[in-house]
Every structure is written in C-alpha cells, then in structure tokens.
Design a protein around this motif. Structure first.
Motif, PDB file in Angstrom:
ATOM      1  N   GLN A  38       0.830  -1.202   0.000  1.00  0.00           N
ATOM      2  CA  GLN A  38       0.000   0.000   0.000  1.00  0.00           C
ATOM      3  C   GLN A  38       0.871   1.262   0.000  1.00  0.00           C
ATOM      4  O   GLN A  38       0.569   2.247  -0.674  1.00  0.00           O
ATOM      5  CB  GLN A  38      -0.933   0.004   1.216  1.00  0.00           C
ATOM      6  CG  GLN A  38      -2.029  -1.050   1.166  1.00  0.00           C
ATOM      7  CD  GLN A  38      -2.913  -0.918  -0.066  1.00  0.00           C
ATOM      8  OE1 GLN A  38      -3.309   0.182  -0.435  1.00  0.00           O
ATOM      9  NE2 GLN A  38      -3.192  -2.032  -0.726  1.00  0.00           N
ATOM     10  N   GLU A  39       1.956   1.241   0.754  1.00  0.00           N
ATOM     11  CA  GLU A  39       2.862   2.393   0.763  1.00  0.00           C
ATOM     12  C   GLU A  39       3.499   2.582  -0.618  1.00  0.00           C
ATOM     13  O   GLU A  39       3.693   3.717  -1.077  1.00  0.00           O
ATOM     14  CB  GLU A  39       3.939   2.206   1.823  1.00  0.00           C
ATOM     15  CG  GLU A  39       3.416   2.299   3.258  1.00  0.00           C
ATOM     16  CD  GLU A  39       4.542   2.262   4.271  1.00  0.00           C
ATOM     17  OE1 GLU A  39       5.682   2.614   3.914  1.00  0.00           O
ATOM     18  OE2 GLU A  39       4.283   1.872   5.421  1.00  0.00           O
ATOM     19  N   ALA A  40       3.843   1.488  -1.261  1.00  0.00           N
ATOM     20  CA  ALA A  40       4.424   1.581  -2.601  1.00  0.00           C
ATOM     21  C   ALA A  40       3.416   2.147  -3.599  1.00  0.00           C
ATOM     22  O   ALA A  40       3.782   2.928  -4.492  1.00  0.00           O
ATOM     23  CB  ALA A  40       4.909   0.210  -3.055  1.00  0.00           C
ATOM     24  N   LEU A  41       2.165   1.783  -3.454  1.00  0.00           N
ATOM     25  CA  LEU A  41       1.129   2.300  -4.349  1.00  0.00           C
ATOM     26  C   LEU A  41       0.965   3.808  -4.170  1.00  0.00           C
ATOM     27  O   LEU A  41       0.781   4.546  -5.144  1.00  0.00           O
ATOM     28  CB  LEU A  41      -0.196   1.582  -4.098  1.00  0.00           C
ATOM     29  CG  LEU A  41      -0.239   0.092  -4.438  1.00  0.00           C
ATOM     30  CD1 LEU A  41      -1.582  -0.505  -4.037  1.00  0.00           C
ATOM     31  CD2 LEU A  41       0.013  -0.139  -5.914  1.00  0.00           C
ATOM     32  N   VAL A  42       0.997   4.250  -2.912  1.00  0.00           N
ATOM     33  CA  VAL A  42       0.914   5.688  -2.644  1.00  0.00           C
ATOM     34  C   VAL A  42       2.084   6.421  -3.301  1.00  0.00           C
ATOM     35  O   VAL A  42       1.917   7.479  -3.913  1.00  0.00           O
ATOM     36  CB  VAL A  42       0.886   5.958  -1.122  1.00  0.00           C
ATOM     37  CG1 VAL A  42       1.016   7.451  -0.840  1.00  0.00           C
ATOM     38  CG2 VAL A  42      -0.399   5.412  -0.507  1.00  0.00           C
ATOM     39  N   GLU A  43       3.268   5.840  -3.189  1.00  0.00           N
ATOM     40  CA  GLU A  43       4.453   6.445  -3.808  1.00  0.00           C
ATOM     41  C   GLU A  43       4.313   6.461  -5.329  1.00  0.00           C
ATOM     42  O   GLU A  43       4.712   7.428  -5.999  1.00  0.00           O
ATOM     43  CB  GLU A  43       5.705   5.673  -3.394  1.00  0.00           C
ATOM     44  CG  GLU A  43       7.015   6.258  -3.898  1.00  0.00           C
ATOM     45  CD  GLU A  43       7.372   7.581  -3.226  1.00  0.00           C
ATOM     46  OE1 GLU A  43       8.363   8.188  -3.650  1.00  0.00           O
ATOM     47  OE2 GLU A  43       6.650   8.008  -2.292  1.00  0.00           O
ATOM     48  N   ALA A  44       3.734   5.399  -5.889  1.00  0.00           N
ATOM     49  CA  ALA A  44       3.533   5.346  -7.338  1.00  0.00           C
ATOM     50  C   ALA A  44       2.579   6.448  -7.795  1.00  0.00           C
ATOM     51  O   ALA A  44       2.807   7.088  -8.833  1.00  0.00           O
ATOM     52  CB  ALA A  44       2.993   3.980  -7.743  1.00  0.00           C
TER      53      ALA A  44
END
Length: 381
Positions: free
Chosen positions: A32-38
C-alpha cells in the motif's frame, strides 16, 4: 495515473513479498505504501517496468518496517538480503495468494473477504455490501483474518473449494459493473485450471465463460437491465459460448458432478437455445434438481421454481415457490413474474412494486419499477 494498471499489478507484487518471507499483513502494508508512492511519482516519470518498480519500493518499505520493529528482529535475521534492482520475476504469485487467503485456519467467509480485499482489489465498503454487513464489521473481520495468516508460509495450498467460491464472488462483483473484475476472475480461473486437475475448477471456468458471453446483451444503450428472455442473442459471444460448452463437456465426462458444473449446465442450455421460446426448460429443471441435491441451497430452489413455472406452467411454479421462505432475495420478483404468467396482472403489479422496493441493485430496481408501471398502465391505473 493508470488505476487499472496499479490494481492489476497489486496481487503480483504482494505475492512476491510474501514469497520472499514477509508475513501477509506486513506485506500488504508495504505494498500500500508503494502504491501511494507510485501515485506521487508515476504521473511525471512512469518506470519502464512498473511491476519491478513496485516490488523494489514495497520490499524496501517492508525491510524498513522490519528493522524499526524490535519485536520482529528475529524474523528480520531470516529475511533475505535486499535483491539488486532490476526486472522482477515473471512468476505470477496471484494464485498462491488465493491459496494463502483460503488457509484452513480461516472461516470461508473470512477467507473470501480477505481475498477480495488483498487480491481482488475491492474496498472494504464493497465487500461489506456483498455480505450485507456494516463496513466497520467487515473491517474487523478482515483485520482478524490478516492476523490469523500472519507468518504463514506458502508451503502448502489452501482449500480449493474456498478458492472457487472466492473466484466466483469476484466474478459476480465484476459482472455487476460496480468493479470490473470479471475478466480478472476468468484469467485466474484459467490459471487454476492449468495447475489443479479438478472437474469443479473446469466447471467454474465454463460457468464464467457462459455468463460472460452474454455480458454485452444484458443492458440496453440507456443502461436499463435486459432480462435473459429479451436479450438479443446475436450479441452473445459465440466463441466464449463454444469454449464454455467444450470445457463443461470435458468436466461432466469425468462423472464427478459438483455445483459449478450443474450451474454451468443450466447456462449451457440457455446458450444452446436459438430463441427464448426454444429453451429446454425440462432439462433445466432436472439440472436444478441435481443442484438442490448437491447444495440444498435456497437460491437453487428459488431458481428451480422459475424453471418449473416455464416447464410445467405458472401454477406449478407458484406451488414450488410456496414451499420456500418468502424472505429470500428475489422471492417477490419471482412471485410477480409467475403471477403475471398465470394471468393475475393486478397481483403481479403489486408484487413488482414491492420487489422494486426490496432490490439493492439500482438497475434491477428500475427494471422492476418499469414492470409494475407497465402492468398498471394496462390495468388503466
């Protein structure tokens, strides 16, 4: 920003982290954190390999969280060293995640809810609507399920029957139009059929293909629901029908009948009829008898009452319906249809209006309201 791309990549990225040793809950948090960064970075600089980018960022987030949590130090020592950046493996871990979410320690309802949230991409609110429970209740259920599978390694598959129920629920959610996951459910079921030699897996795939073949004909240009009997059969996908029928025949030939094969057989009989009037309702009743024997499902009994009404006349259908619980979803709509066919338009109009008030799906509510209005017009109301 390409939301469908992110949603399609999420299960694969999550599966990579779990396979590398991250527990399920921590892996999902990292993804989920990676998706936010994306969402922040990609609009200006879309990576050449989006999946590898997400894997790298999510894995770093996981390692950062593991190092920051003293309670996880022992596990951190067992975690592999961070891999060098580069293309991610082409292995699709999505089905492995389905098996994890269908772990024997979970109840079937929790397994379905967890899979829909973590792999299917549905929101907690959407899952809560599917289960007819408050969103907060569903959030708690999913959180408990995540804690239950925390630390579980993907060293053995889960329950295939639960996986099939998950896939079918994902398909139906996508078919409703709220979230378009039908194609993804078919893709995953194809993969499951390639690795699991079971006639019910083939039965589910056939059922999905036969239903999906009618998708374009289910709604009018204005979005109105088009009942099966009124659909333009020229708009049905004949290739999907042919494939579904062929897969079903292979499954039935193994003589290990299950509920999905029986449902697919009903769908195949509908697909085989050139017109609604030529539908073989007698055979459909026989298949519903098999489905009731296999599942004792009230929904199967309700659909059987409709088929009996077509095969033996509306009064026979009403007699079969009278033996069922009137609180069943769609009971009132079925009663309205059978009363209209029996010639009791006044009673049917009242029941259509009552059924419209109970319908949770907007398109179905509008359809039932139009049916009531049509009969009221004929009655001079």
């Amino acid at each position: 920003m390409d939301g469908p791309l992110l949603r399609s990549l999420t299960p694969s990225v999550l599966g990579v982290l779990v396979r590398r040793g991250a527990d399920f809950a921590a892996a999902e948090d990292a993804v989920q954190e990676a998706l936010v960064e994306a969402l922040r970075v990609w609009p200006a600089d879309l990576p050449r390999d989006p999946r590898a980018w997400l894997v790298t960022v999510a894995w770093r987030r996981f390692l950062d969280a593991a190092r920051a949590d003293a309670a996880r130090r022992r596990r951190e020592e067992r975690v592999e060293e961070e891999p060098a950046p580069g293309p991610a493996s082409d292995v699709d871990d999505t089905l492995r995640l389905y098996f994890l979410c269908a772990h024997p320690s979970l109840t079937p309802s929790s397994a379905v809810a967890l899979t829909l949230r973590a792999v299917g991409g549905l929101t907690t609110r959407q899952i809560a609507r599917a289960y007819l429970v408050p969103e907060a209740t569903m959030a708690q259920r999913i959180s408990r399920a995540k804690r239950t599978v925390a630390g579980v390694r993907l060293d053995r598959p889960g329950d295939v029957a639960t996986v099939l129920r998950v896939l079918y629920l994902v398909f139906n959610e996508g078919y409703s139009g709220d979230v378009d996951l039908a194609a993804e459910a078919i893709r995953l079921t194809r993969q499951l059929a390639a690795v699991v030699d079971h006639p019910e897996v083939a039965g589910l795939l056939a059922l999905m293909l036969l239903h999906h073949a009618r998708r374009d004909a289910r709604t009018a240009p204005d979005g109105a629901l088009v009942p099966l009997a009124e659909q333009d059969r020229g708009r049905w996908d004949t290739r999907a029908v042919a494939e579904g029928v062929a897969i079903l025949r292979g499954a039935l030939a193994r003589d290990r009948l299950g509920e999905f094969q029986a449902q697919a057989a009903v769908a195949a009989l509908h697909a085989d009829a050139p017109t609604a009037e030529e539908t073989d309702w007698v055979q459909i009743v026989e298949w519903y008898d098999e489905l009731v024997r296999l599942t004792d499902s009230p929904v199967a009994r309700l659909n059987r009452a409709v088929a009996v009404g077509e095969a033996d006349g509306p009064h026979a259908g009403l007699a079969a319906l009278a033996r069922l619980d009137a609180s069943l979803p769609r009971y009132t709509a079925v009663a309205a249809h059978l009363h209209e066919r029996a010639g009791d338009r006044e009673r049917a109009a009242v029941l259509y209006a009552e059924a419209a008030g109970k319908a949770s799906d907007l398109a179905e509510r509008h359809h039932l309201t139009r049916q009531a209005a049509r009969l009221n017009t004929r009655l001079g109301r």
